[in-house]
Scaffold this motif. Structure first.
Motif: not given
Length: 185
Positions: A126-130, A150-154, A158-169
């Protein structure tokens, strides 16, 4: 801006962690004044990888999984890499730590392949994730609403997809810690 000097974040990792996904968020936390502790299966230095293909830097854990008391921490950071979460999800103590953080409503931040730990802990229904593309089917099968962002907060997750997302994560994790400080005042 909220003072984060009283915040304490636990990182769970073992050999095979994606170097950037541990070191970069860790440094962002340290730069913000957050205390950071690394727990692993043992206390020998653990080996990072770069793009899951070449050896990266090592880091010595501060304590072992069985020494973790979740009451000492405000948030949990789970770096990816293929080998790291695949090994950690076989460690009952590590899975229990994830469950306990989620049950207590504490912030849990997982990037790339680390959502495998969330699946193993049975906390994504039931959680929204990536997550990394190869992990998404596992997340769907565990009942999660999976998106490619890039980043999902539920809530506390908090979840993110990949190394490129680290700043947003990293930014999302720091903002969540600041929100926690503001709510405590």
């Amino acid at each position: 801006m909220a003072d984060l000097n009283d915040k304490h974040v636990l990182i769970l990792a073992t050999d095979g962690f994606e170097e950037s996904e541990l070191f970069e968020p860790r440094q962002a936390l340290l730069d913000a004044g957050v205390r950071v502790t690394l727990a692993s299966i043992g206390t020998d230095p653990i080996q990072g990888v770069v793009n899951d293909s070449e050896k990266g830097r090592t880091i010595a854990p501060d304590l072992t999984l069985d020494q973790v008391d979740i009451d000492d921490y405000d948030a949990l950071l789970l770096p990816g890499g293929v080998g790291n979460p695949d090994k950690m999800r076989l460690e009952e103590t590590a899975v229990n730590i994830v469950e306990d953080f989620m049950d207590d409503g504490k912030t849990v931040a997982a990037i790339c392949h680390a959502p495998w730990m969330l699946v193993e802990a049975d906390v994504v229904d039931g959680r929204r994730v990536t997550g990394w593309p190869s992990v998404r089917t596992d997340l769907v099968n565990a009942g999660a609403d999976v998106v490619d962002e890039e980043v999902v907060i539920d809530g506390n997750l908090i979840t993110s997809r990949k190394p490129d997302d680290i700043p947003a994560f990293s930014k999302a994790l720091l903002e969540k810690l600041r929100e926690d400080v503001a709510e405590a005042v």
